[in-house]
Design an enzyme around this catalytic site. Structure first.
Site, PDB file in Angstrom:
ATOM      1  N   ARG A   1      25.620  24.475  -1.732  1.00 51.53           N
ATOM      2  CA  ARG A   1      25.307  23.197  -2.373  1.00 51.53           C
ATOM      3  C   ARG A   1      23.827  23.105  -2.746  1.00 51.53           C
ATOM      4  NH1 ARG A   1      29.514  18.631  -0.360  1.00 51.53           N
ATOM      5  NH2 ARG A   1      30.931  19.945   0.859  1.00 51.53           N
TER       6      ARG A   1
ATOM      7  N   ASP B   1      38.422  31.469   1.355  1.00 50.87           N
ATOM      8  CA  ASP B   1      38.459  31.483  -0.113  1.00 50.87           C
ATOM      9  C   ASP B   1      37.292  32.182  -0.794  1.00 50.87           C
ATOM     10  OD1 ASP B   1      36.844  29.445   0.843  1.00 50.87           O
ATOM     11  OD2 ASP B   1      37.911  27.834  -0.166  1.00 50.87           O
TER      12      ASP B   1
ATOM     13  N   GLU C   1      39.344  22.610  -7.492  1.00 46.80           N
ATOM     14  CA  GLU C   1      39.839  23.984  -7.668  1.00 46.80           C
ATOM     15  C   GLU C   1      40.873  24.124  -8.777  1.00 46.80           C
ATOM     16  OE1 GLU C   1      37.808  23.576  -3.937  1.00 46.80           O
ATOM     17  OE2 GLU C   1      39.559  22.479  -4.679  1.00 46.80           O
TER      18      GLU C   1
ATOM     19  N   THR D   1      30.609  29.155  -5.845  1.00 43.98           N
ATOM     20  CA  THR D   1      31.790  28.435  -5.379  1.00 43.98           C
ATOM     21  C   THR D   1      31.605  26.931  -5.423  1.00 43.98           C
ATOM     22  OG1 THR D   1      33.507  28.481  -3.665  1.00 43.98           O
ATOM     23  CG2 THR D   1      31.206  28.339  -2.921  1.00 43.98           C
TER      24      THR D   1
END
Length: 585
Positions: free
Chosen positions: A189, A319, A478, A566
């Site tokens: 982040r 993931d 997602e 991501t």
């Protein structure tokens, strides 16, 4: 761990009275010249030097207790370009008008959230969308602000972007009442957000703060085996007593590579890349000796570098470990073949053990990726769908493009359409967090069996859904992420219509007077939807960004030029032979 509370009104500059404002040039005085450089944006030239207030602790002042035996340099050799994006034809005036009206609606949703964040939660980690207040969940370093920087730039909200950059200039990574930070979340982040915003804008203050934060996270690698723990305990790091856990989430260890590599590419300092290259070697050495060769278990013993546990998934907790393999191959221009091998070996295991085709009334040719356990060599597949695993469609598509694998393109499209199917199946038009589906015996499909549904299904759920373990939706990105990637690689305009239906459904269910809120149950009928007082920073950083991009011109964040981490932060693939050079020393 919840982030520390912050005094109302945000950080007061008077608390920094003993610090001296210095320029980025001074901060980076002794750093090497940039090795890879960015083409300057003619419309947004390199800004003038911005003053920053350095953080209260300089992590580079520590002498490592467990220094690396050697420093692995950045890859060298021929840097490859990749043709990932579809070559779009000029659009008609009517298509352009429809697309732009939809993009305006997405931007309006973002703008509303951002205005309320500024008004009610400025410099807090999150805006609470029901109460209109703020809270700290990720260290108290203004997570929503940092996570949204590149979205502000992409949406051309320049005034808000400049205001946010000024706020970043006084961020102090030492100003937290917490004793530790979540290394994974802080990396994806905060560090990812700063690097992407720098890549887009070339604002030096963003790089300065990224370097400070990168050095803090790099200190987390100072463990006996150079594998970082889940929590970066600040005092333990300073004392040299950090140690990785024996039961650690695999994604939390394997998801530093993009951000650390990009930081090395920009600064020319190879130490960050070297740290993650070591992790890559640890994962590579173990890949074909796990209980499911090719994949790594959901939890690992990071302290002893052991991979003995028996649960496997592309979903929660694992993931991004897999997502980063093809993306690293792209970011380093194909110079490190190990990422190709690791990705292809992992996906061979996924194809063999995790994919399943649900049984649906119309025998739709779609796929989901489930979760498996292994006992005495026998793999048992749980036919579980997760919203988190919806990224896998985009990953397979990207891998198919990078490695010329048509079978991966096909799998990626079917996985993407599987998640889209789950969205449209529920009354809210939104997919639940976790669910089970009735399934076919093979990926070739099967006819719908009404009697089987009556006997085995849950008649309170959409047809074909057997159970919903977690019916909530927390504004996750997602599904639209994979739809965006499928659109950008195929040019299929029906995907824009699909995305628009999804956006309208999400807005209808989640909009509040202050922003957007997660909901408790996607199976609730209209009028009975219960909202949560939570708006994670990824709503602005990822979900709305992907919706905005799918309705934007194809050259905005071109997938040939950028790799998205991501958290949907676009990292610029280096341009090694550009005539201009950005120098910071």
């Amino acid at each position: 761990m919840a982030g520390p509370a912050r005094a109302t009104g945000g950080r007061r500059l008077c608390n920094c009275i003993t610090l001296i404002a210095v320029s980025v040039t001074t901060l980076l005085l002794f750093r090497p010249i940039v090795t890879f450089v960015l083409p300057l944006n003619i419309d947004n030239p390199l800004p003038t030097t911005t003053t920053v207030i350095p953080s209260g602790f300089n992590w580079t002042s520590l002498i490592p207790h467990n220094p690396p035996k050697s420093i692995t340099p950045l890859p060298s050799g021929k840097f490859h370009s990749f043709a990932v994006q579809h070559e779009f034809e000029p659009e008609s005036p009517s298509d352009s008008s429809k697309r732009l009206s939809r993009r305006t609606a997405v931007k309006s949703a973002f703008d509303k959230c951002w205005k309320n964040y500024k008004a009610h939660a400025w410099l807090r980690d999150e805006l609470e969308p029901l109460s209109g207040s703020g809270k700290d969940t990720y260290g108290g370093w203004a997570a929503t602000l940092v996570d949204s920087l590149d979205t502000l730039w992409i949406m051309d909200l320049q005034s808000d972007f400049r205001e946010a950059v000024k706020a970043v200039s006084v961020l102090d990574w030492a100003n937290t009442t917490g004793t530790a930070c979540n290394m994974f979340e802080t990396n994806i982040r905060y560090l990812g957000g700063l690097l992407a915003a720098f890549d887009l804008s070339q604002e030096p203050v963003l790089l300065a703060k990224a370097v400070e934060l990168g050095d803090m996270l790099y200190a987390g690698f100072d463990t006996p085996n150079r594998i970082p723990p889940f929590w970066l305990n600040f005092e333990q790091a300073k004392q040299g007593s950090l140690i990785a856990e024996t039961h650690q989430i695999s994604a939390s260890v394997g998801s530093f590579s993009l951000e650390f590599t990009r930081l090395s590419q920009i600064t020319g300092d190879p130490k960050y890349y070297s740290a993650v290259a070591h992790l890559t070697s640890v994962f590579e050495e173990s890949q074909n000796s796990t209980a499911m060769p090719g994949m790594w278990p959901t939890f690992i013993d990071a302290r002893n570098a052991r991979f003995d546990e028996n649960s496997f998934t592309l979903g929660a907790l694992a993931d991004s470990l897999y997502e980063y393999l093809p993306k690293m191959y792209s970011l380093v221009g194909g110079q490190e073949k190990i990422y190709e091998k690791m990705y292809l070996d992992a996906m061979d295991a996924v194809k063999k053990h995790l994919l399943f085709r649900p049984t649906t009334p119309d025998n739709k040719d779609i796929l989901f990726s489930g979760s498996a356990t292994v006992s005495q060599g026998v793999v048992t597949l749980g036919h579980e769908g997760q919203h988190l695993s919806c990224f896998a469609g985009g990953m397979f598509i990207l891998g198919g493009k990078l490695f010329s694998r048509p079978d991966h393109l096909d799998i990626g499209a079917k996985l993407t359409h599987g998640c889209a199917y789950a969205y449209e199946a529920f009354p809210t038009g939104i997919m639940p967090e976790i669910f089970d589906m009735m399934h076919c015996a093979s990926l070739d499909g099967c006819e719908w069996d009404e009697q089987r549904w009556q006997n085995q299904g849950n008649l309170d759920l959409p047809r074909g859904f057997a159970r919903v373990q977690s019916p909530s939706y927390i504004l996750r990105p997602e599904a639209i992420e994979s739809i965006f990637i499928l659109y950008r690689t195929t040019g299929d305009k029906t995907l824009q219509d699909l995305a628009w239906r999804m956006f309208q459904s999400i807005q209808k269910a989640t909009e509040t007077p202050y922003g957007n809120a997660g909901i408790e149950d996607v199976n609730a009928v209209n009028g009975k939807i219960q909202q949560k007082n939570s708006m994670e920073s990824f709503w602005l950083a990822e979900t709305l960004k992907y919706f905005y991009l799918i309705f934007s011109e194809s050259d905005l964040i071109n997938l040939d030029d950028y790799v998205l981490n991501t958290e949907a932060h676009p990292l610029r693939r280096p341009v090694p032979h550009y005539s201009s050079r950005i120098s910071y020393n």
